[in-house]
Motif scaffolding. Structure first.
Motif, PDB file in Angstrom:
ATOM      1  N   LEU A 129     -27.849 -10.993  -5.952  1.00 47.91           N
ATOM      2  CA  LEU A 129     -28.784 -10.229  -6.945  1.00 47.91           C
ATOM      3  C   LEU A 129     -29.046 -11.573  -7.630  1.00 47.91           C
ATOM      4  O   LEU A 129     -30.259 -11.586  -8.731  1.00 47.91           O
ATOM      5  N   LEU A 130     -28.636 -13.163  -7.475  1.00 49.95           N
ATOM      6  CA  LEU A 130     -28.875 -13.702  -8.818  1.00 49.95           C
ATOM      7  C   LEU A 130     -30.110 -13.904  -8.325  1.00 49.95           C
ATOM      8  O   LEU A 130     -31.400 -14.584  -8.195  1.00 49.95           O
ATOM      9  N   ALA A 131     -29.748 -14.292  -6.818  1.00 50.80           N
ATOM     10  CA  ALA A 131     -31.092 -15.165  -6.075  1.00 50.80           C
ATOM     11  C   ALA A 131     -32.685 -14.361  -5.944  1.00 50.80           C
ATOM     12  O   ALA A 131     -33.710 -14.067  -6.262  1.00 50.80           O
ATOM     13  N   LYS A 132     -32.532 -12.334  -5.806  1.00 52.29           N
ATOM     14  CA  LYS A 132     -33.158 -12.259  -5.597  1.00 52.29           C
ATOM     15  C   LYS A 132     -33.529 -11.678  -7.073  1.00 52.29           C
ATOM     16  O   LYS A 132     -34.856 -11.295  -7.278  1.00 52.29           O
ATOM     17  N   ALA A 133     -33.300 -11.516  -8.568  1.00 49.28           N
ATOM     18  CA  ALA A 133     -33.648 -11.764  -9.575  1.00 49.28           C
ATOM     19  C   ALA A 133     -34.357 -13.171  -9.632  1.00 49.28           C
ATOM     20  O   ALA A 133     -35.078 -13.724 -10.955  1.00 49.28           O
ATOM     21  N   GLY A 134     -34.809 -14.069  -8.628  1.00 48.03           N
ATOM     22  CA  GLY A 134     -35.049 -14.975  -9.391  1.00 48.03           C
ATOM     23  C   GLY A 134     -33.932 -16.825  -9.801  1.00 48.03           C
ATOM     24  O   GLY A 134     -34.849 -17.351  -9.461  1.00 48.03           O
ATOM     25  N   VAL A 135     -33.455 -16.131 -10.313  1.00 42.58           N
ATOM     26  CA  VAL A 135     -32.259 -16.782 -11.198  1.00 42.58           C
ATOM     27  C   VAL A 135     -31.961 -18.312 -10.274  1.00 42.58           C
ATOM     28  O   VAL A 135     -31.306 -19.298 -10.948  1.00 42.58           O
ATOM     29  N   LEU A 136     -31.621 -17.882  -8.996  1.00 44.85           N
ATOM     30  CA  LEU A 136     -31.200 -19.610  -8.288  1.00 44.85           C
ATOM     31  C   LEU A 136     -32.777 -19.982  -7.531  1.00 44.85           C
ATOM     32  O   LEU A 136     -31.678 -21.107  -6.780  1.00 44.85           O
ATOM     33  N   ASP A 137     -33.723 -20.235  -7.581  1.00 45.24           N
ATOM     34  CA  ASP A 137     -34.981 -20.526  -6.894  1.00 45.24           C
ATOM     35  C   ASP A 137     -34.573 -21.994  -7.102  1.00 45.24           C
ATOM     36  O   ASP A 137     -34.300 -22.477  -8.330  1.00 45.24           O
ATOM     37  N   GLY A 138     -34.611 -22.721  -6.014  1.00 42.99           N
ATOM     38  CA  GLY A 138     -34.731 -24.539  -6.730  1.00 42.99           C
ATOM     39  C   GLY A 138     -33.457 -25.064  -6.120  1.00 42.99           C
ATOM     40  O   GLY A 138     -32.910 -25.663  -6.463  1.00 42.99           O
ATOM     41  N   LYS A 139     -32.644 -23.426  -6.171  1.00 35.76           N
ATOM     42  CA  LYS A 139     -30.790 -23.878  -6.608  1.00 35.76           C
ATOM     43  C   LYS A 139     -30.224 -24.089  -5.425  1.00 35.76           C
ATOM     44  O   LYS A 139     -30.187 -23.003  -4.243  1.00 35.76           O
ATOM     45  N   ARG A 140     -28.981 -25.186  -5.191  1.00 37.27           N
ATOM     46  CA  ARG A 140     -27.697 -24.466  -4.854  1.00 37.27           C
ATOM     47  C   ARG A 140     -26.424 -23.119  -4.944  1.00 37.27           C
ATOM     48  O   ARG A 140     -26.708 -23.465  -6.091  1.00 37.27           O
ATOM     49  N   ALA A 141     -26.717 -22.634  -3.465  1.00 38.64           N
ATOM     50  CA  ALA A 141     -25.835 -21.896  -3.500  1.00 38.64           C
ATOM     51  C   ALA A 141     -24.759 -20.982  -2.758  1.00 38.64           C
ATOM     52  O   ALA A 141     -25.275 -21.940  -0.907  1.00 38.64           O
ATOM     53  N   THR A 142     -24.621 -20.313  -2.303  1.00 36.45           N
ATOM     54  CA  THR A 142     -24.020 -19.750  -1.398  1.00 36.45           C
ATOM     55  C   THR A 142     -23.121 -18.183  -1.210  1.00 36.45           C
ATOM     56  O   THR A 142     -23.314 -17.414  -2.303  1.00 36.45           O
ATOM     57  N   SER A 143     -22.419 -17.590  -0.586  1.00 34.83           N
ATOM     58  CA  SER A 143     -22.077 -15.626  -0.794  1.00 34.83           C
ATOM     59  C   SER A 143     -21.019 -15.776   0.743  1.00 34.83           C
ATOM     60  O   SER A 143     -20.749 -17.345   1.021  1.00 34.83           O
ATOM     61  N   ASN A 144     -20.406 -15.297   0.606  1.00 33.10           N
ATOM     62  CA  ASN A 144     -20.099 -14.473   1.576  1.00 33.10           C
ATOM     63  C   ASN A 144     -20.190 -14.731   3.306  1.00 33.10           C
ATOM     64  O   ASN A 144     -21.424 -14.295   3.175  1.00 33.10           O
ATOM     65  N   LYS A 145     -19.728 -15.277   3.552  1.00 33.57           N
ATOM     66  CA  LYS A 145     -19.739 -15.898   5.080  1.00 33.57           C
ATOM     67  C   LYS A 145     -19.639 -15.064   6.273  1.00 33.57           C
ATOM     68  O   LYS A 145     -20.858 -14.886   7.320  1.00 33.57           O
ATOM     69  N   VAL A 154     -34.039 -20.353  -2.720  1.00 30.80           N
ATOM     70  CA  VAL A 154     -32.497 -20.887  -2.019  1.00 30.80           C
ATOM     71  C   VAL A 154     -31.884 -21.562  -1.370  1.00 30.80           C
ATOM     72  O   VAL A 154     -32.383 -21.685  -0.640  1.00 30.80           O
ATOM     73  N   GLU A 155     -31.627 -23.021  -1.582  1.00 28.96           N
ATOM     74  CA  GLU A 155     -30.494 -23.775  -0.745  1.00 28.96           C
ATOM     75  C   GLU A 155     -29.897 -23.122  -0.664  1.00 28.96           C
ATOM     76  O   GLU A 155     -28.585 -23.408  -1.003  1.00 28.96           O
ATOM     77  N   TRP A 156     -29.281 -22.425   0.443  1.00 23.13           N
ATOM     78  CA  TRP A 156     -28.034 -22.188   0.999  1.00 23.13           C
ATOM     79  C   TRP A 156     -26.821 -22.582   1.778  1.00 23.13           C
ATOM     80  O   TRP A 156     -27.682 -23.720   2.678  1.00 23.13           O
ATOM     81  N   ASP A 157     -25.646 -22.864   1.031  1.00 21.38           N
ATOM     82  CA  ASP A 157     -24.649 -23.458   1.512  1.00 21.38           C
ATOM     83  C   ASP A 157     -24.026 -22.265   2.476  1.00 21.38           C
ATOM     84  O   ASP A 157     -23.541 -21.718   2.056  1.00 21.38           O
ATOM     85  N   ARG A 158     -23.664 -23.045   3.835  1.00 19.11           N
ATOM     86  CA  ARG A 158     -22.964 -21.634   4.615  1.00 19.11           C
ATOM     87  C   ARG A 158     -21.720 -22.090   4.250  1.00 19.11           C
ATOM     88  O   ARG A 158     -21.234 -21.533   5.594  1.00 19.11           O
ATOM     89  N   GLY A 159     -21.949 -23.004   4.004  1.00 19.10           N
ATOM     90  CA  GLY A 159     -19.767 -23.565   4.777  1.00 19.10           C
ATOM     91  C   GLY A 159     -19.508 -23.507   3.411  1.00 19.10           C
ATOM     92  O   GLY A 159     -17.872 -23.450   3.675  1.00 19.10           O
ATOM     93  N   ALA A 160     -19.037 -24.056   2.554  1.00 17.25           N
ATOM     94  CA  ALA A 160     -18.531 -24.119   1.254  1.00 17.25           C
ATOM     95  C   ALA A 160     -17.736 -22.841   0.074  1.00 17.25           C
ATOM     96  O   ALA A 160     -18.146 -21.850   0.371  1.00 17.25           O
ATOM     97  N   ARG A 161     -16.586 -23.293  -0.057  1.00 14.94           N
ATOM     98  CA  ARG A 161     -15.606 -21.996  -0.873  1.00 14.94           C
ATOM     99  C   ARG A 161     -16.592 -21.393  -1.745  1.00 14.94           C
ATOM    100  O   ARG A 161     -16.478 -20.466  -2.449  1.00 14.94           O
ATOM    101  N   TRP A 162     -17.036 -22.211  -2.615  1.00 15.06           N
ATOM    102  CA  TRP A 162     -17.876 -22.315  -3.743  1.00 15.06           C
ATOM    103  C   TRP A 162     -19.062 -23.910  -4.101  1.00 15.06           C
ATOM    104  O   TRP A 162     -18.489 -24.459  -3.163  1.00 15.06           O
ATOM    105  N   VAL A 163     -20.529 -23.472  -5.177  1.00 13.60           N
ATOM    106  CA  VAL A 163     -21.277 -24.140  -5.258  1.00 13.60           C
ATOM    107  C   VAL A 163     -21.153 -24.405  -6.554  1.00 13.60           C
ATOM    108  O   VAL A 163     -21.754 -23.151  -7.361  1.00 13.60           O
ATOM    109  N   GLU A 164     -21.420 -25.685  -6.874  1.00 19.19           N
ATOM    110  CA  GLU A 164     -21.758 -26.245  -8.468  1.00 19.19           C
ATOM    111  C   GLU A 164     -23.140 -26.567  -7.977  1.00 19.19           C
ATOM    112  O   GLU A 164     -23.260 -27.655  -7.692  1.00 19.19           O
ATOM    113  N   ASP A 165     -23.574 -25.968  -8.736  1.00 23.93           N
ATOM    114  CA  ASP A 165     -25.259 -26.849  -8.864  1.00 23.93           C
ATOM    115  C   ASP A 165     -25.676 -27.004 -10.712  1.00 23.93           C
ATOM    116  O   ASP A 165     -26.010 -25.991 -11.149  1.00 23.93           O
TER     117      ASP A 165
END
Lengths: 208, 208
Positions: free
Chosen positions: B105-121, B134-145
């Motif tokens: 939802l954040l991504a579709k709203a454009g909030v995460l453009d250019g940021k690192r982020a993750t989601s349910n694997k 968005v710069e998606w991280d496939r591995g992290a438990r969570w991502v802080e940007d």
């Protein structure tokens, strides 16, 4: 099977919604309902309110009865009408379960007399005083004694719920639920730290 | 600080109430509120309903905005009015956080453009399609940007919340909360299993 989770003013959120997540995710096998003394909104110890869909008096023979903890248990152990309803539902339930200080309510209602049980490790002294005839286990993540399953504090309800899903529907379903929840299950003998010197919490529900 | 958690039809219970438990237990430091498009009851993906106390339009500048996941995200990514409100709140929030497919939802709203982020694997392919910038991280438990914190699936929201409590109020408070919840925290690089061959779940909220 229907999982009937009892809520009351100042219930602990994760005691209720951790198990509700695990059972509710396996929706082909389990249906989760929130029940309370009266139908309607009930405020948790942490603030947010949930809605009880049925009153305790409407519940006949529960499949799985789940009693959570929370600061509200401190007054409910003196509420005879509530305890009588808990004892009545427990008598006919296929499984009687609790999370955290929910076992204090079961104990005070006489449901756990002669049974092995556990509770939140940070509240055990108070809980044990509610049920002198209960064989309290100070160490277990959760305790299974026939149809009576009681778990340790707050997050432990998720492990107990997954173990009960495994008992009823088999290990594959429990493993699937844990995987999709990205949840790292704890074994029955896992012991959390219990450092009472930690500070910074006041009036924090189950911990007072 | 106020933690404003957005709920919507078919939200995932533990995405909301795991974080609500952790922040809500530290009640001297955080207040938890549920917010939605309209004030009133909102049904979760697992069945139980919670009550939104404020509408999104009432929220000015959130301290901590938390967007959960759940099956409801699948339709909300097409709800422009909702996404505009999310983007508006995110713009002024001190911290913008999500659990599970909330990051879609954040991504579709454009909030995460250019940021690192993750989601349910287990839902990453669909989530990634909602935010190609968005710069998606496939591995992290969570991502802080910076002020953007996104967590992996369902139970990971609890670890992200404890890490955010630690960042804002220090390690002692976060450790106290985890101790009283008897919760075994996962580190930021912890990876859950992701075995899609597991079966037994249908229409299980976030996993479809």
């Amino acid at each position: 099977m229907i999982v009937s989770i009892v809520i009351f003013p100042d219930f602990e959120l994760l005691d209720v919604f951790g198990p509700a997540e695990m059972f509710g995710m396996a929706r082909d096998h389990f249906t989760v309902e929130l029940v309370a003394s009266e139908v309607g909104p009930v405020a948790s110890s942490q603030g947010p309110s949930a809605i009880a869909e049925r009153s305790l008096s409407e519940i006949g023979e529960p499949d799985i009865l789940l009693v959570p903890g929370g600061f509200g248990t401190r007054t409910l152990v003196y509420n005879d009408g509530f305890l009588v309803e808990i004892a009545r539902m427990a008598e006919s339930a296929q499984f009687v379960t609790s999370v955290c200080t929910g076992s204090a309510l079961l104990a005070k209602a006489g449901v756990l007399d002669g049974k092995r049980a556990t509770s939140n490790k940070n509240a055990l002294d108070w809980v044990m005083a509610q049920g002198p005839q209960v064989e309290w286990d100070r160490g277990a993540r959760w305790v299974e004694d026939g149809r009576y399953w009681t778990s340790s504090g707050v997050s432990a309800g998720m492990d107990m719920s997954l173990a009960l899903i495994e008992k009823i529907e088999g290990p594959d379903l429990a493993r699937s639920v844990a995987t999709f929840a990205e949840y790292d299950r704890k074994p029955i003998d896992w012991q959390s730290t219990n450092d009472r010197s930690l500070s910074g919490l006041t009036q924090s529900g189950d911990t007072e």
